[in-house]
Design an enzyme around this catalytic site. Structure first.
Site, short mmCIF file in Angstrom:
data_model
loop_
_atom_site.label_atom_id
_atom_site.label_comp_id
_atom_site.label_asym_id
_atom_site.label_seq_id
_atom_site.Cartn_x
_atom_site.Cartn_y
_atom_site.Cartn_z
N LYS A 140 33.43 45.78 35.26
CA LYS A 140 31.72 45.87 36.11
C LYS A 140 32.50 46.87 37.38
O LYS A 140 31.66 47.77 37.74
CB LYS A 140 32.06 44.79 36.81
CG LYS A 140 30.98 43.24 36.30
CD LYS A 140 31.18 42.49 37.31
CE LYS A 140 30.98 40.68 36.31
NZ LYS A 140 31.21 39.58 36.12
N LYS B 70 38.37 38.62 42.43
CA LYS B 70 38.67 37.27 41.47
C LYS B 70 38.84 36.60 41.62
O LYS B 70 39.16 36.24 42.86
CB LYS B 70 39.19 37.92 40.69
CG LYS B 70 41.10 38.44 41.04
CD LYS B 70 41.53 39.66 39.89
CE LYS B 70 41.55 40.69 40.06
NZ LYS B 70 41.02 40.47 37.97
N ARG B 71 39.32 34.72 41.26
CA ARG B 71 40.04 34.06 41.55
C ARG B 71 40.91 34.20 42.10
O ARG B 71 41.50 34.97 41.77
CB ARG B 71 39.74 33.04 40.47
CG ARG B 71 38.48 32.02 40.15
CD ARG B 71 38.02 31.63 41.30
NE ARG B 71 39.18 29.91 41.59
CZ ARG B 71 37.82 29.17 41.39
NH1 ARG B 71 37.03 29.16 41.35
NH2 ARG B 71 38.48 27.66 41.84
N THR C 51 36.81 40.38 33.76
CA THR C 51 35.26 41.25 33.49
C THR C 51 35.16 41.63 34.89
O THR C 51 34.17 43.04 34.44
CB THR C 51 34.31 40.13 33.09
OG1 THR C 51 34.64 39.56 33.73
CG2 THR C 51 34.18 39.71 31.60
N HIS D 234 39.84 30.76 26.01
CA HIS D 234 39.39 31.88 26.80
C HIS D 234 41.06 31.78 27.86
O HIS D 234 40.93 32.68 29.14
CB HIS D 234 38.59 31.21 28.39
CG HIS D 234 37.49 31.63 27.32
ND1 HIS D 234 36.46 32.38 27.51
CD2 HIS D 234 36.45 30.68 26.29
CE1 HIS D 234 35.31 32.77 27.02
NE2 HIS D 234 35.32 31.15 26.78
N LYS E 78 47.37 36.43 39.07
CA LYS E 78 46.56 37.42 39.04
C LYS E 78 46.78 38.05 40.17
O LYS E 78 47.03 39.66 40.33
CB LYS E 78 45.18 37.33 39.48
CG LYS E 78 44.32 36.47 38.55
CD LYS E 78 42.87 36.49 38.59
CE LYS E 78 42.05 35.21 38.24
NZ LYS E 78 41.36 35.63 36.67
#
Ligand code: 26V
Length: 799
Positions: A644, A534-535, A640, A348, A540
């Site tokens: 969404k 998100k985290r 992901t 992952h 990111k």
């Protein structure tokens, strides 16, 4: 089972009376929630039993998904939806003067996961049941889920998340308990010609399963998510005389490690990993022997597939070998064949910091027999390659080196399938991160792009949009997501486009109300709702969004106009991840500065919502106009939340990373705002060390002003400077400044499109229609066919 409103009301009132001696007028929300959950449990109970019986009867192959995290969120509405009861119950409650959403809000989030990896595991459970595959989750029953996040003076504080006190779903199954052994010494002795381990001084804990029903959608089946708790074995009570002794056992399953930013080789984590792996495999073999009445272990792979979700359960390879060889006296070579045929593994992340490597001596103390077995697997692996490949390759791929056990290597060597989670990610595994292994075992590698439970993210989270789909393309999409493509036929339909706009506005009004209630911040629902959820991770790049915010703020101060925008963040940082926490502080203080500046007339607002979890995602996502997917290209394995948000009609601003690439392929480049460095450019920077952010800073006045303004963010204790220092250092791995200019250009395009509402909603419509590609059912079909080789279970339906 068909449920009428009348039948439901009667049952619901009876439960309320049985459980709390209360009635609907006087009951609290949590009592109402408990009673409603009890009605739901009764609803799926017969189906759950029937699934178990048919499984054994048909002896269909089953998949056991081993994952140290499962993140189902709340289950009440999703179980209602899957039972086909959602509408009936909502209406019946309304007639009783009650509101389903208010009652459902009393359910605690089952947050037994950090982020994408755990949520994916829960999505897989839902999908397996919905498609009629017998799939079992195998994990840990953490007493505390992922911490609850609070902000104090803009800083993240972590509080325990005691989800169990209000849980309504689990069933303790003591009869299925198994022992798990730790520590002590092991010696191999000859027992009738078979080398058998003799243990001394070990400690045994009792693994007790708690089962949670996984209700499939409509015609699906009801599977089991089995979470293990650690207890003192009843016969060993005297060995644990003190409270401290007892606490040691309880501690085993007490907390979920909240760190997905760095691998930490902690003893307790190693214990957790072995604990649920050993318990899960023992329970599988018990089923194989006792329920299926099998004696030939060579048949195991015909009945059982075990999936290793990331490296955390990688010890399953060694533990299955131990059980087969030591406990069931299968010879090594046969056992190895069985093991490889049974196991499959998903990677992952390509981030090196995430790769688990256990200290051999620590492992030796805790799991002496497992170390012997891993050593033997390693020895045979090395032996098998000698003369066939270079010594360098052997050294790079072997499991044990420099006193450490490389868990990814164990998983790869012991599995017949290794997959990545999006096309680019798999390609990077093959050509870079796991290149040596790819050359050894090219056929084992494959891609399985992630997916999401569209049912939850549309039917539960966005009922208005779901109704619009019903009115335009009919209701079939609820059972078959391929149908959603038909929504594209409404591309020129003004009525549909207007309705899309109205629905989005409605959802934004609801979120605005929530924001006001939670934070006191007033936001205008007609503004662009720009969302990054998100985290919190450097890769990111919440920081890139922050720079954009500062740029917009400066422009507004200088009289340069922009459309109204509300930037919404939600993100947890690992408690020990200092940089991520500094980012939170700076964003919070930037938000305070901007939200309270009368000069900009409310044209820009920044909201950082606390405690991101599945429930909060369900509120934010339907209200998003813009989806921020801006990781450094190559770093986000898939993502992901991108899927969404797309399904809910948000337009994506994206680097060509992870599944963003596939989203772009799907909607076409006119329906996404893509920007930034591509994979080759990123790799070139790394290879020739040519990234010099200070040069970019010095040569780009816009960027310079923006970075300089960051230093002015008030009420901080050096955090803004820490960010600046990071941005300007040559080894800043995430190339924030390199993408800044391109990101601003993408945001300009967003603004220009926002000014043309018809085009905006046409793009939105295309995104909704094409989100069908990311339906998790499609992902699971591919796993079921290519990796697990499953057939669907046929069971008699509940009348
Ligand atoms: C991420 C990172 C990134 C920063 C440095 C070290 C580190 C360590 C661990 C992780 C996350 C580990 C696994 C994980 O949660 N991966 C996520 O899996 C999702 C489901 O496949 C996928 O959508 C996300 O892109 C991926 O980050």
């Amino acid at each position: 089972m068909q449920l009428t409103k009348e039948k439901f009301k009667e049952r619901f009132e009876r439960k309320l009376d049985d459980y709390f001696e209360n009635d609907i007028k006087h009951a609290s929300n949590s009592e109402l929630c408990a009673a409603l959950s009890a009605v739901v449990r009764d609803g799926y109970a017969p189906q759950w039993r029937r699934t178990r019986i048919s499984e054994t009867h048909e002896g269909n192959k089953q998949i056991y998904y081993f994952s140290i995290e499962f993140l189902p969120g709340t289950l009440l509405k999703s179980n209602l939806l899957n039972l086909g009861w959602l509408k009936t119950v909502r209406e019946a409650l309304k007639e009783m003067g009650l509101d389903l959403d208010t009652i459902a809000a009393a359910e605690p989030d089952m947050a037994l996961g950090n982020g994408g990896l755990g949520r994916l595991a829960a999505a897989f459970m839902d999908s397996l049941a919905s498609l009629g595959y017998t799939g079992n989750g195998n994990g840990i029953r953490y007493k505390y889920g992922l911490f609850k996040q609070k902000f104090v003076d803009g800083y993240q504080k972590e509080l325990p998340n005691d989800w169990l006190k209000d849980d309504h779903w689990e069933v303790r199954r003591e009869s299925k308990a198994v022992p798990v052994r730790f520590g002590g010494k092991v010696e191999m002795v000859d027992d009738d010609g078979w080398l058998t381990p003799r243990y001394e001084g070990e400690r045994v804990v009792q693994a007790v399963p708690y089962d949670i029903a996984v209700v499939g959608y409509k015609d699906g089946i009801t599977n089991t998510l089995r979470l293990w708790d650690a207890e003192i074995p009843p016969q060993d009570e005297l060995k644990y005389p003190t409270i401290a002794d007892r606490r040691k056992v309880e501690d085993l399953t007490s907390i979920l490690y909240p760190d997905d930013s760095n691998y930490e080789g902690l003893l307790l984590r190693l214990k957790q990993e072995y604990f649920f792996v050993s318990a899960g495999l023992q329970s599988i073999l018990n089923y194989f022997i006792k329920d299926l009445k099998q004696t030939d272990f060579r048949k195991l792979p015909e009945y059982v597939a075990v999936h290793i979700n990331d490296t955390h359960p990688a010890m399953a390879v060694a533990e299955l070998m131990r059980l087969l060889v030591d406990e069931h006296r299968v010879d090594w070579d046969t056992a190895w064949k069985i093991t490889v045929q049974t196991m499959s593994y998903t990677n992952h992340t390509i981030m090196a910091e995430a790769l688990e490597k256990w200290d051999l001596s620590m492992m030796q103390d805790l799991l002496p027999r497992i170390v012997q077995i891993i050593t033997e697997i390693d020895r045979r692996f090395v032996e098998s390659l000698k003369g066939k490949t270079s010594d360098d390759v052997i050294e790079r791929t072997r499991i044990i080196k420099n006193g450490r056990v490389h868990m990814a290597h164990l998983a790869i060597i012991g599995s017949h399938s290794i997959n990545g989670v999006a096309a680019l990610h798999t390609q990077l595994l093959e050509t870079d991160v796991l290149k040596d292994f790819y050359e050894l075992y090219p056929k084992r590698f494959n891609n399985k792009t992630n997916g999401i439970v569209l049912r939850r993210w549309l039917q539960i989270a966005n009922p208005e949009l779901s109704d619009l789909l019903d009115q335009t393309i009919g209701t079939k999409w609820r059972d078959d997501s391929n149908e959603m493509l038909k929504f594209e036929n409404f591309y020129h339909d003004t009525k549909t486009l207007n309705r899309l706009e109205e629905i989005k506005l409605d959802n934004k009004k609801k979120l605005a109300k929530f924001i006001k209630k939670e934070t006191g911040i007033e936001v205008d629902p007609t503004a662009i709702f720009d969302v990054q959820i998100k985290r919190l991770h450097a890769y990111k790049r919440q920081t890139l969004k922050l720079l954009h915010i500062l740029k917009l703020y400066q422009d507004l101060k200088n009289g340069i106009d922009h459309p109204k925008r509300v930037v919404i963040f939600a993100a947890k940082a690992a408690p020990s991840y200092v940089f991520a926490k500094q980012i939170i502080k700076v964003i919070n203080e930037t938000a305070n500065m901007i939200n309270n500046d009368p000069d900009i007339h409310g044209k820009l607002k920044v909201v950082f919502l606390e405690n991101y979890n599945v429930s909060l995602a369900e509120r934010i996502i339907p209200a998003a106009d813009v989806s921020e997917q801006i990781s450094t290209t190559t770093k986000e394995a898939s993502g992901t939340s991108n899927m969404k948000l797309m399904a809910n009609g948000a337009l994506t601003v994206a680097t060509m990373d992870g599944a963003n690439i596939e989203i772009k392929d799907e909607v076409g480049e006119d329906n996404i705002f893509s920007f930034g460095l591509n994979k080759d450019q990123v790799y070139k920077y790394y290879a020739d060390k040519s990234y010099h952010p200070r040069n970019i800073y010095e040569n780009d006045p816009v960027l310079r002003d923006t970075i300089d303004s960051l230093k002015e963010v008030p009420n901080c204790n050096g955090e803004p400077q820490a960010l600046v220092n990071n941005f300007l250092s040559d080894n800043e791995e995430f190339l924030v400044l390199a993408d800044f200019e391109a990101y601003l250009a993408a945001q300009k395009a967003v603004e220009a499109t926002w000014a043309q509402k018809r085009i905006w909603y046409q793009m939105s419509l295309v995104n909704i229609a094409h989100s069908e590609r990311f339906d998790v059912d499609k992902t699971i079909q591919r796993y079921a066919q290519d990796i697990w080789h499953l057939k669907k279970l046929h069971i008699e339906k509940t009348k």
